[in-house]
Design a protein around this motif. Structure first.
Motif, PDB file in Angstrom:
ATOM      1  N   SER A  95      -9.639   7.454   3.888  1.00 35.66           N
ATOM      2  CA  SER A  95      -8.980   6.332   4.698  1.00 35.66           C
ATOM      3  C   SER A  95      -9.301   5.134   4.012  1.00 35.66           C
ATOM      4  CB  SER A  95      -9.485   6.354   5.866  1.00 35.66           C
ATOM      5  OG  SER A  95     -10.458   7.393   6.332  1.00 35.66           O
ATOM      6  N   PHE A  96      -8.354   4.072   4.495  1.00 29.44           N
ATOM      7  CA  PHE A  96      -8.814   2.713   4.125  1.00 29.44           C
ATOM      8  C   PHE A  96      -8.087   1.934   5.132  1.00 29.44           C
ATOM      9  CE2 PHE A  96      -4.456   3.445   2.242  1.00 29.44           C
ATOM     10  CZ  PHE A  96      -3.761   2.433   2.910  1.00 29.44           C
ATOM     11  N   LEU A  97      -8.578   0.476   5.072  1.00 27.97           N
ATOM     12  CA  LEU A  97      -7.894  -0.541   6.252  1.00 27.97           C
ATOM     13  C   LEU A  97      -7.470  -1.643   5.500  1.00 27.97           C
ATOM     14  CD1 LEU A  97     -10.017  -2.692   7.311  1.00 27.97           C
ATOM     15  CD2 LEU A  97     -10.993  -0.990   8.447  1.00 27.97           C
ATOM     16  N   ILE A  98      -6.761  -2.364   5.895  1.00 25.75           N
ATOM     17  CA  ILE A  98      -6.177  -3.607   5.652  1.00 25.75           C
ATOM     18  C   ILE A  98      -6.458  -4.620   6.483  1.00 25.75           C
ATOM     19  CG2 ILE A  98      -4.305  -5.079   4.705  1.00 25.75           C
ATOM     20  CD1 ILE A  98      -2.988  -2.349   3.494  1.00 25.75           C
ATOM     21  N   THR A  99      -6.781  -5.755   6.514  1.00 22.18           N
ATOM     22  CA  THR A  99      -7.520  -6.819   7.489  1.00 22.18           C
ATOM     23  C   THR A  99      -6.312  -7.775   7.044  1.00 22.18           C
ATOM     24  OG1 THR A  99      -9.574  -5.986   7.473  1.00 22.18           O
ATOM     25  CG2 THR A  99      -9.018  -8.130   8.793  1.00 22.18           C
ATOM     26  N   TYR A 107      -4.654   0.658   9.327  1.00 24.07           N
ATOM     27  CA  TYR A 107      -5.358   1.716   8.764  1.00 24.07           C
ATOM     28  C   TYR A 107      -4.441   2.619   7.956  1.00 24.07           C
ATOM     29  CZ  TYR A 107      -9.108   0.441  11.863  1.00 24.07           C
ATOM     30  OH  TYR A 107     -10.172  -0.234  12.674  1.00 24.07           O
ATOM     31  N   GLY A 108      -5.000   2.852   6.837  1.00 23.80           N
ATOM     32  CA  GLY A 108      -4.182   3.900   6.143  1.00 23.80           C
ATOM     33  C   GLY A 108      -5.016   5.358   6.038  1.00 23.80           C
ATOM     34  N   PHE A 109      -4.415   6.315   5.831  1.00 26.07           N
ATOM     35  CA  PHE A 109      -4.833   7.783   5.860  1.00 26.07           C
ATOM     36  C   PHE A 109      -4.110   8.510   4.479  1.00 26.07           C
ATOM     37  CE2 PHE A 109      -5.305   6.352  10.120  1.00 26.07           C
ATOM     38  CZ  PHE A 109      -6.787   6.366  10.144  1.00 26.07           C
ATOM     39  N   VAL A 110      -4.903   8.903   3.611  1.00 28.38           N
ATOM     40  CA  VAL A 110      -4.515   9.414   2.326  1.00 28.38           C
ATOM     41  C   VAL A 110      -5.029  10.652   1.972  1.00 28.38           C
ATOM     42  CG1 VAL A 110      -4.152   8.634  -0.311  1.00 28.38           C
ATOM     43  CG2 VAL A 110      -4.723   6.964   1.702  1.00 28.38           C
ATOM     44  N   HIS A 111      -3.864  11.469   1.600  1.00 26.49           N
ATOM     45  CA  HIS A 111      -4.218  12.901   1.051  1.00 26.49           C
ATOM     46  C   HIS A 111      -3.857  12.947  -0.404  1.00 26.49           C
ATOM     47  CE1 HIS A 111      -4.620  17.408   1.691  1.00 26.49           C
ATOM     48  NE2 HIS A 111      -3.669  17.386   0.950  1.00 26.49           N
ATOM     49  N   THR A 112      -4.691  13.329  -1.188  1.00 23.76           N
ATOM     50  CA  THR A 112      -4.444  13.098  -2.625  1.00 23.76           C
ATOM     51  C   THR A 112      -4.487  14.465  -3.068  1.00 23.76           C
ATOM     52  OG1 THR A 112      -5.632  11.043  -2.628  1.00 23.76           O
ATOM     53  CG2 THR A 112      -4.778  11.747  -4.654  1.00 23.76           C
ATOM     54  N   PHE A 113      -3.453  15.047  -3.926  1.00 28.71           N
ATOM     55  CA  PHE A 113      -3.414  16.329  -4.643  1.00 28.71           C
ATOM     56  C   PHE A 113      -2.957  16.165  -5.930  1.00 28.71           C
ATOM     57  CE2 PHE A 113       0.710  15.525  -2.516  1.00 28.71           C
ATOM     58  CZ  PHE A 113       1.478  15.969  -3.614  1.00 28.71           C
ATOM     59  N   TYR A 114      -2.933  17.247  -6.674  1.00 31.56           N
ATOM     60  CA  TYR A 114      -2.544  17.297  -8.020  1.00 31.56           C
ATOM     61  C   TYR A 114      -1.223  17.883  -8.212  1.00 31.56           C
ATOM     62  CZ  TYR A 114      -6.634  15.063  -9.710  1.00 31.56           C
ATOM     63  OH  TYR A 114      -7.693  14.331  -9.757  1.00 31.56           O
ATOM     64  N   GLU A 115      -0.244  17.516  -8.970  1.00 34.01           N
ATOM     65  CA  GLU A 115       1.108  18.027  -9.172  1.00 34.01           C
ATOM     66  C   GLU A 115       1.276  18.133 -10.505  1.00 34.01           C
ATOM     67  OE1 GLU A 115       4.312  16.890  -6.256  1.00 34.01           O
ATOM     68  OE2 GLU A 115       4.719  15.481  -7.830  1.00 34.01           O
ATOM     69  N   GLU A 116       2.047  19.312 -10.898  1.00 35.58           N
ATOM     70  CA  GLU A 116       2.239  19.505 -12.486  1.00 35.58           C
ATOM     71  C   GLU A 116       3.007  18.370 -13.279  1.00 35.58           C
ATOM     72  OE1 GLU A 116       4.171  22.940 -14.988  1.00 35.58           O
ATOM     73  OE2 GLU A 116       3.509  23.516 -13.109  1.00 35.58           O
ATOM     74  N   THR A 306     -16.286   5.932   6.263  1.00 37.83           N
ATOM     75  CA  THR A 306     -16.995   6.508   7.557  1.00 37.83           C
ATOM     76  C   THR A 306     -18.085   5.597   8.014  1.00 37.83           C
ATOM     77  OG1 THR A 306     -16.253   8.477   6.978  1.00 37.83           O
ATOM     78  CG2 THR A 306     -17.820   8.442   8.421  1.00 37.83           C
ATOM     79  N   VAL A 307     -18.997   5.097   6.960  1.00 37.36           N
ATOM     80  CA  VAL A 307     -20.209   4.274   7.121  1.00 37.36           C
ATOM     81  C   VAL A 307     -19.610   2.922   7.747  1.00 37.36           C
ATOM     82  CG1 VAL A 307     -22.269   3.419   6.565  1.00 37.36           C
ATOM     83  CG2 VAL A 307     -21.702   5.745   5.997  1.00 37.36           C
ATOM     84  N   ALA A 308     -18.787   2.310   6.949  1.00 32.57           N
ATOM     85  CA  ALA A 308     -18.378   1.019   7.238  1.00 32.57           C
ATOM     86  C   ALA A 308     -17.737   0.886   8.727  1.00 32.57           C
ATOM     87  CB  ALA A 308     -17.435   0.547   6.334  1.00 32.57           C
TER      88      ALA A 308
END
Length: 1287
Positions: A95-99, A107-116, A306-308
C-alpha cells in the motif's frame, strides 16, 4: 443528476476514487530508470526500467485530482522488473499514501503480478541488452545472486530459498535471457485509490481481480462490471456501520468506526508489534511523539507501510505534523537530507548492510531496522511515563491473541531456515512453490495474517479456488501440505464465517484494543488540559492574524500540576508541533466544527470525568489501566457480525460486444467509455454527503461566514501552523533540478523561521515574562523547561549543519565541521609558530592593568575544554556540550560566525543549496542567535556538575589608602551553589591565584582573610574577582573594608557577597574586569560614610531608612514568589548592597553615639553586647523574674545566639557579627522578638540620642510589623555565612 458529473458528484462518499493499471508501455519500449540509481554491472534482467500509468478510471475526480507521476512512482517504487520462466513470479501486495498540501491523505493499494511479454520489440531489446552485458562482463555468465529489482522484497528471497532442484532448473537458463529459449515476463500493477484506508477489503478485491485473469475459465461477468461497481456503486460505509460488497468471486465486508470511537485504522497493528517487539515499539512511539527524525528500513514495502501507519495511528489524539513518506521511492533519496523531523520508509536492497547506508544526519535519528527487529535510538531523550507498566499492559493484550511481546518474527522477506513437517517435501516443481508459500504460512510471524498474494499462488498452482479461506488454518492446526491438498471448500469458521473473515475480525479486535491502551494513556495524562488553554482572541480572524504572538497554553501551570516522574517527558512533548496543532484545533473549535480526533478525545475526557470526579489524588503517577478494552472489541464484532448495508451487485454494462476478449494470464484492455462515468440513475449515494467530505469543505463554508478571503485564510493557517511544516510533503511528481532546488529553498526558509521561533521562545521563557504574569512555577519544572528549550536548539543546529552535506562524517555534522576547522587552525598556528613573527598577543597582555588578565574568545579553546571532559563519550554529546558552553559564554553567534567565516572549508563540506551557503539566511540566523546574548544562561555549568573547572581569583586592594602589599598570609575560600573550594592559601603579595576544583555552580560568596602576621598586617581590600576559566563568568565580590586587628572593626576575615560582573561592551570578555572605580565598591560607599567615618559622609533621613527596610523585605518576599529558576541568590538580598542587613544597620546607626573624641570607634555590635551583658546580670540578680515567661525565653535565646557568635573560632569582626545575628534571627524567626528587648534595655539611653529611631516606639512597632512578613518564608542561609557557629 446528469451522467457526466455523477462521476465526480458522488465522489466524496465513494469507496474508491480510481482504478489504475501500471506497467510497460509497449510504444516507448525499455527506458532505463536513471533516478533509481542504476548499476550497469547487473544483468539486464535485474535492472529497473521506467513504468507508466497505462490506464486509470475515471479520468479525474474533482475532490482528488489524479497525480499521474506520484501514483506511478508509488505503485512501482523501483520501476518495472523482468523475470523469465526460471524465476519466481509471486504476486505481491503493498500500500502507499499520498499526503496533499493541506495534510489530507489518499491511500493506494497495489497488487503486482507478472505478465508474459508478447511484444517482439521488447523481447529483442532485452536480448540485445543481455548480449552487450555479456560482452562487457564475460565473467558474469553465472547468475548473480543479488537482486535489486522492484519486486525483490519477497520474490528474490523466494528465489534464494528455492531448493536445489529449482536452481538446477534455473541454471539451464543460466540467469540470462535467450529469446529463442526463454519466456520473458514483466511486472504489472493493479491499484485502487481510496479516500480511507480499507486495506483488507482492497487487498481482497484486487487479489480476486487477478485471480479472474489467471483462472482457467473466464470470470462470471466482464472485468469492467466489477471495476465499475467498486468505483461508482460501492459507497463508503457510514460512520459506525458495516458494508458488504461483491468482488469477482466472494463478498467482501468492511466496517467504519462510529463518531465516538477511535478513527479507522485497518493496517494490522499485531504485525507491527510482532516485527518490532513491545519494548522497541514503545521507544519508537516515544521518538515519534518527541518529533525526531524516524527512518524505517525494510526489504518489504508493505512492512514499511504497516509500521508507519501503525505508529501514526497510535498517536491519537495527536497527529504527525511533519514530512511523512512511508515509502520513499529511489528517486527521492535526497529527501533524507531534509533538515526537519520526518517519518520515512526506505527499502533496503537485498544483501546490503546497515553500515553501508550513508545517512546525512544521525544526531537526532531513530533508525528502525524492521527485518532485523531492532532499532537504533538517538542519544539522551526522556522516557515515556510509566513505561514498565505500559509495556506490561500491552504485553497482556498481545498474549491474549497469541502474539509474543518479544517480537522478532521470522522475517518473511528474508530467507530463513525453517523446519517443515516430515514427509512434506515434494520434488515436483509446482508442489515446491506451493510448499514454500505454505511453509511461510505455517511459520509466519504475523499469526497467519498472510496476504492474498501468496495464497493466490497456491490456487494458481493447485487449481483450488477455495484455498483462500485457509489462510490461518495451517498455522493453527499444523496440517501438513499433503493434508491440505485434499481439503475442499470446507473452510468455514464459527457462525458460518470463512476463516479469512475470522482472521480479519481477530485482527480488527486486536487493533482496537492495542490502540485503546495507548489512547487511555493520553486521556489520563491530559485529563485537565482544557483548564490550561488560554482563549484570548475575540474571533477567529484576529486569532489567526496574531497567532505567532499569542501564548495559547499555560505551560508552566500545566507542568506544575503534573506528577514529578512525568515532567521530563511532558516538558519536551508540550514543545512539539503536534501538541501546538492540537491546542490550535482546540482554540479554533470555539468558532468552527471540532476537528474529529479532538471531538473523540474531548468526549472521552468528559466521560472519564463523569465516572471519576478528578480529585487532587489524580496528580499521583500511579498507572491507570485501560477500562474499555472489552467494549471496544465488542463494538467491532457486532458490526462485522450484523451487516448494515449491502452495495449493488456487479452487473452487465452497456458495452460493445467482442472487445476485451478473455485471454488467460493477461489483464485485458478495459473499455474506458463505460468506466469514465458513473451510473446515471443511481441517486442512492450521491445525495448522502459523507462526514469526511463535510470536514474537508468545512474551511470553505466557514470562510464564507467569516468573510475572510479563503486564500488569505489558507495562508494564515499555513503560516500559523508551519514551523517545520512548510514542507509537509515532498511533491512526488516533478523531479527537475529546479523543483529540487525549490524544495531545498523551502527547507532553508523553514529552518530560519524555526530558529526565529525558538530563540524568541527561549528569550521569553528566560526573561520569565510569561511565568511571572501567570504567577506560577515550581522547583524542578522551570530548570527542566529551560533544558528542554536548549535541547531543542541543539537539535535545530544539528539539523541546520546536516542540510546539504557533501559527505557525511560521524554522527554529528556540527562537531565534524568543528573538527575540520580545528585541524585547519592548528595547522596555521603551527606554521606561525615556526615562522618568526612578533609576539602580538603577549604584548597586549602586559598592557592590561591589574585585575583579570583577558580571556580570549576562541572556538578552538572551547573545543579543547570539551574534548578534555572524560564524561562525554560521543560526538553528538560533544557538540551539545559545546553549544551549551558557547551559549553560557554568550559567544554562540560569534563562534558560529567565526566557524563559517572559513568559506573555503564551508564550500568543501557543503553543497550549493545548503542552508549554510545561503548568505542572507545565514546572516539572519546568526542574528537570531545573537539575541540570546541578552539573557544569562547557566546551561553548561548547571548540567556538567561533576567536572573539574579551573578558577582564577584576583584580590584588588585600594592602593591610595593602604599598602598594596601585606606581610600576612592571605587565604580565600570560594563558595557556589554546588559547594565550596575549601580554604586556598594565596602566595604573599601575588594577589592572584588559579586553582582547579569540582564545578561550584553559580558563585555566591567568597571568604577572605589573613593570619595577621608581620609588621604590615593591615590590608584595605577593594574587592575580589573570581572567574570560571571555562565559561568566562566573572564574579565581583565588593569589600571596601580593612582586614586587620585594631583597624576598622578588627576583622581578620570577611564574607563577601558576589554578583556576576557584566563584561564591558568590548567583545573581549576579560577587559571589563580591571580594578573597579571607587563608586563600584558598594560596601565602601555605604559603610565608610555611615559607620567609622562618622559625620563626614552622607546621613540618610529616617524616611529613607524606613524605605530602605521596606524595599529589602519586599525583595525577599518577591524572591519567594518567583519560580525557582528566576529567584537568584537569597544571600544577596540578605547581605548585599541593598540587602536587609544593610538596611537594619542604617536603622541601628540612626542616632547612634559612635564616634568619640580620642577614643576607639564604637560599633552597633558593642551596643548588642552591652545589652546582652545587662540582661545576663539582671537575670542573675533576679530583676527579670517579674517579666512574663515568653519574654524570659526570648531573652535567653538572644544571649545564647550572641555568645555563640562571639565564641565562634572565626575572626569576622564586629560588623560581620552583627550581619550574622540578623541573618540567624531572620532564619529562625526571632528578630521581631529580640527588637523589643533591645529597645527596653536601659543601655540604649547611654548609647543612643533621644531622636534615634530605635527609641521611637511607633517606628519600632512599624519595623516589627514589616519584619513579621518574613515569617511566611523558609529562609535558608549559605554554609559560608554560618560556618563555625554552634547553636
Amino acid at each position: 443528476m446528469s451522467g457526466t458529473n455523477a462521476a465526480s458528484g458522488a465522489a466524496p462518499c465513494r469507496f474508491a476514487h480510481y482504478f489504475v493499471i501500471c506497467g510497460i508501455d509497449t510504444e516507448t519500449g525499455l527506458e532505463p530508470d536513471e533516478l533509481a540509481g542504476e548499476n550497469f554491472e547487473q544483468s539486464p534482467l535485474k535492472r529497473t526500467f521506467k513504468s507508466k500509468v497505462l490506464a486509470h478510471y475515471p479520468e479525474n475526480v474533482e475532490w482528488n485530482p489524479f497525480d499521474q507521476d506520484a501514483v506511478n512512482m508509488l505503485c512501482m517504487p523501483k520501476g518495472l522488473s523482468f523475470r523469465t520462466q526460471a524465476d519466481s513470479r509471486e504476486p505481491q501486495f503493498h500500500s502507499f499514501l499520498i499526503t496533499r498540501e493541506d495534510g489530507s491523505r489518499t491511500y493506494g493499494f497495489v497488487h503486482t503480478f507478472y505478465e508474459e511479454v508478447t511484444s517482439p520489440q521488447i523481447c529483442s531489446a532485452m536480448q540485445t541488452l543481455y548480449q552487450m552485458h555479456q560482452a562487457e562482463n564475460p565473467s558474469s555468465a553465472t547468475p548473480s545472486s543479488s537482486s535489486s529489482s522492484s519486486m525483490d522484497s519477497l520474490a528474490s528471497s523466494l528465489d534464494e530459498a528455492d531448493s536445489p532442484s529449482s536452481s538446477s532448473c534455473r541454471s539451464a537458463a543460466c540467469g540470462g535471457y535467450d529469446a529463442s529459449r526463454d519466456t520473458l515476463y514483466v511486472s504489472k500493477a493493479l491499484c485502487l485509490i481510496t479516500p480511507m484506508p480499507f486495506m483488507h477489503a482492497c487487498r481482497r478485491f484486487l487479489s480476486q481481480m487477478h485471480r479472474a485473469v489467471t483462472a482457467a475459465s473466464p470470470p462470471p461477468l466482464p472485468l469492467e462490471s466489477y471495476v465499475h461497481n467498486i468505483l461508482y456503486e460501492v459507497p463508503l460505509p457510514p460512520p459506525g456501520r458495516s458494508l458488504k460488497f461483491h468482488g469477482v468471486y466472494e463478498p467482501i465486508v468492511c466496517q467504519r468506526p462510529g463518531p465516538g470511537e477511535l478513527p479507522l485504522a485497518d493496517f494490522p497493528l499485531g504485525q507491527t508489534f510482532t516485527l518490532l517487539g513491545v519494548e522497541n515499539l514503545v521507544q519508537l512511539f516515544n521518538c515519534t511523539l518527541l518529533e525526531m527524525q524516524i527512518l524505517l528500513y525494510s526489504q518489504d514495502y508493505q512492512r514499511l507501510m504497516t509500521v508507519a501507519e501503525g505508529i501514526t495511528t497510535l498517536l491519537f489524539p495527536f497527529q504527525w505534523q511533519h514530512v511523512y513518506v512511508p515509502i520513499l521511492p529511489a528517486s527521492l533519496l535526497h529527501f533524507l537530507d531534509a533538515p526537519v523531523p520526518y517519518l520515512m520508509g526506505l527499502q533496503s536492497k537485498e544483501g546490503t548492510d546497515r553500515s553501508k547506508l550513508e545517512l546525512p544526519q544521525e544526531a537526532n535519528l531513530c533508525f528502525v531496522d524492521i527485518d532485523n527487529h531492532c532499532i537504533e535510538l538517538p542519544e539522551d531523550f526522556p522516557q515515556f511515563p510509566n513505561k514498565p507498566e505500559f509495556i506490561q499492559e500491552l504485553s497482556e493484550v498481545l498474549l491474549r491473541y497469541g502474539i509474543s511481546p518479544v517480537g522478532g518474527a521470522p522475517p518473511t522477506s528474508v530467507p530463513t531456515t525453517t523446519t517443515t513437517t516430515p514427509g512434506s517435501v515434494s520434488t515436483r516443481h509446482p508442489g515446491l512453490k506451493s510448499q514454500q508459500a505454505l511453509r511461510e504460512l505455517e511459520d509466519d510471524g504475523r499469526n497467519g495474517n498472510l496476504g492474498g498474494e501468496q495464497l493466490a499462488v497456491l490456487e494458481l498452482l493447485q487449481g483450488n479456488a477455495t484455498l483462500e479461506r485457509l489462510q490461518a488454518l495451517a498455522k493453527r492446526t499444523g496440517v501438513r501440505v499433503e493434508a491440505l491438498r485434499g481439503v475442499g471448500g470446507e473452510g468455514e469458521g464459527q457462525g458460518g464465517r470463512t476463516t479469512v473473515e475470522e482472521e480479519e475480525l481477530r485482527n480488527a479486535k486486536l487493533n482496537v484494543q492495542l490502540r485503546e491502551v495507548f489512547a487511555s494513556r493520553f486521556t489520563t495524562m491530559f485529563a485537565d488540559y482544557e483548564a490550561f488553554v488560554i482563549q484570548s482572541a475575540p474571533d477567529l480572524e484576529s486569532w489567526l492574524t496574531n497567532r505567532e504572538q499569542m501564548h495559547n497554553f499555560d505551560k508552566a501551570s500545566f507542568l506544575s500540576d503534573q506528577p514529578e516522574p512525568y515532567l521530563p517527558f511532558l516538558s519536551h512533548f508540550i514543545e512539539t508541533q503536534m501538541f501546538a496543532t492540537f491546542i490550535d484545533n482546540k482554540i479554533m473549535s470555539q468558532w468552527e466544527e471540532k476537528e474529529p480526533l479532538l471531538r473523540v478525545f474531548d468526549g472521552r475526557i468528559d466521560k472519564a470525568r463523569l465516572y471519576n470526579v478528578r480529585a487532587p489524588s489524580l496528580r499521583s503517577s500511579n498507572y491507570q489501566r485501560c477500562t474499555v478494552l472489552k467494549e471496544s472489541a465488542q463494538a467491532i464484532e457486532q458490526r462485522l457480525m450484523k451487516i448494515d448495508h449491502t452495495a449493488i451487485h456487479p452487473h452487465l454494462l452497456d458495452m460493445k460486444i467482442g472487445q476485451g476478449k478473455y485471454e488467460q494470464g493477461f489483464f485485458p484492455k478495459l473499455q474506458s467509455d463505460v468506466l469514465s462515468v458513473g451510473p446515471t440513475n443511481n441517486n442512492r449515494w450521491s445525495n448522502r454527503t459523507a462526514t469526511a467530505q463535510r470536514r474537508k469543505d468545512r474551511h470553505r463554508q466557514q470562510t464564507e461566514h467569516l468573510t475572510l478571503d479563503n486564500d488569505l485564510k489558507e495562508k494564515y493557517m499555513q503560516e500559523a501552523r508551519s514551523l517545520g511544516k512548510n514542507l509537509r510533503q515532498p511533491k512526488l511528481s516533478d523531479l527537475s533540478p529546479a523543483v529540487i532546488a525549490q524544495t531545498n529553498w523551502k527547507f532553508v526558509e523553514g529552518l530560519l523561521k524555526e530558529c526565529r521561533m525558538k530563540t524568541k521562545r527561549m528569550l521569553v521563557e528566560k526573561m520569565g515574562r510569561e511565568a511571572v504574569e501567570l504567577g506560577h512555577g515550581e522547583a524542578n519544572i522551570t530548570g527542566l523547561e529551560e533544558n528542554t528549550l536548549i535541547a531543542s536548539l541543539c537539535d535545530l543546529l544539528e539539523r541546520i549543519w546536516s542540510h546539504g552535506l557533501q559527505v557525511k562524517q560521524g554522527k554529528s555534522a556540527l562537531w565534524s565541521h568543528l573538527l575540520h576547522y580545528q585541524a585547519r587552525e592548528e595547522k596555521l598556528e603551527q606554521q606561525q609558530a615556526e615562522s618568526p613573527v612578533s609576539n602580538g598577543p603577549e604584548r597586549r597582555k602586559s598592557e592590561s592593568s591589574i585585575g583579570m588578565p583577558s580571556l580570549r574568545a576562541s572556538v578552538i579553546q572551547d573545543m579543547r575544554h570539551i574534548q578534555s571532559m572524560g564524561e562525554i563519550k560521543t560526538d553528538v554529546g560533544r557538540a551539545r556540550a559545546w553549544i551549551r558552553l558557547s551559549l553560557e559564554k554568550k559567544l554562540l553567534s560569534q563562534h558560529l560566525k567565526q566557524l563559517l567565516s572559513r568559506q573555503a572549508l564551508t564550500k568543501k563540506l557543503y553543497k550549493r543549496y545548503a542552508f549554510l551557503r545561503c548568505e542572507e539566511e545565514k546572516e539572519q540566523f546568526l542574528f537570531h542567535l545573537l539575541s540570546l546574548n541578552t539573557v544569562d544562561y547557566f546551561c553548561f555549568t548547571s548540567v556538567f556538575t561533576t567536572i573539574m573547572i579551573p578558577y582564577r581569583a584576583v584580590i584588588i586592594p585600594i592602593k591610595k589608602l593602604s599598602n598594596a602589599m601585606t606581610t600576612s598570609n592571605p587565604w580565600v575560600c570560594v563558595s557556589g551553589e554546588l559547594g565550596d573550594s575549601g580554604v586556598r592559601q594565596i602566595t604573599k603579595n601575588i594577589l592572584e591565584m588559579t586553582f582547579d576544583c569540582q564545578n561550584l555552580g553559580k558563585l555566591t560568596t567568597v571568604q577572605l582573610g589573613h593570619d595577621n602576621s608581620g609588621l604590615l598586617a593591615k590590608w584595605l581590600v577593594d574587592c575580589v574577582m573570581v572567574r570560571n576559566e571555562i565559561t568566562g563568568h566573572t564574579y565581583k565580590f565588593p569589600c571596601g573594608r580593612w582586614l586587620g586587628k585594631g583597624v576598622d572593626d578588627g576583622s581578620l576575615e570577611r564574607v563577601l557577597i558576589g554578583e556576576l560582573a557584566l563584561p564591558n561592551a568590548d567583545e573581549d570578555f576579560g577587559r571589563g574586569c580591571r580594578t573597579p572605580d571607587m563608586q563600584h565598591s558598594p560596601g565602601q560607599t555605604r559603610r565608610v560614610s555611615i559607620t567609622s567615618m562618622g559625620g563626614r559622609g552622607y546621613k540618610p533621613t529616617s524616611a529613607q531608612i524606613q524605605e530602605a527596610i521596606g524595599e529589602a523585605v519586599n525583595s525577599i518576599c518577591k524572591h519567594f514568589h518567583k519560580p525557582e529558576k528566576e529567584r537568584g541568590s537569597l544571600t544577596i538580598l540578605l547581605c548585599g548592597e541593598v540587602g536587609l542587613v544593610g538596611a537594619l544597620e542604617l536603622f541601628f546607626h540612626n542616632g547612634f553615639k559612635s564616634a568619640r573624641l580620642f577614643q576607639k570607634t564604637v560599633f552597633v555590635w558593642d551596643f548588642v553586647e552591652k545589652a546582652v551583658a545587662y540582661m545576663e546580670s539582671a537575670d542573675q540578680m533576679g530583676d527579670m523574674q517579674e517579666t512574663a515567661e515568653p519574654l524570659g525565653l526570648t531573652c535567653v535565646s538572644l544571649c545564647h545566639y550572641v555568645s555563640a557568635i562571639n565564641s565562634s573560632p572565626r575572626n569576622i569582626g564586629k560588623d560581620g557579627k552583627f550581619q550574622l545575628l540578623v541573618c540567624l534571627g531572620a532564619r529562625d524567626r526571632l528578630l521581631i522578638q529580640w527588637l523589643p528587648l533591645l529597645v527596653e534595655c536601659p543601655v540604649i539611653q547611654r548609647m543612643y540620642e533621644e531622636s534615634a529611631l530605635l527609641r521611637d516606639r511607633t517606628t519600632v512597632n512599624a519595623l516589627i510589623a514589616v519584619l513579621q512578613t518574613l515569617h511566611d518564608f523558609p529562609i535558608t542561609l549559605e554554609a559560608s555565612l554560618v560556618k563555625g557557629i554552634d547553636l
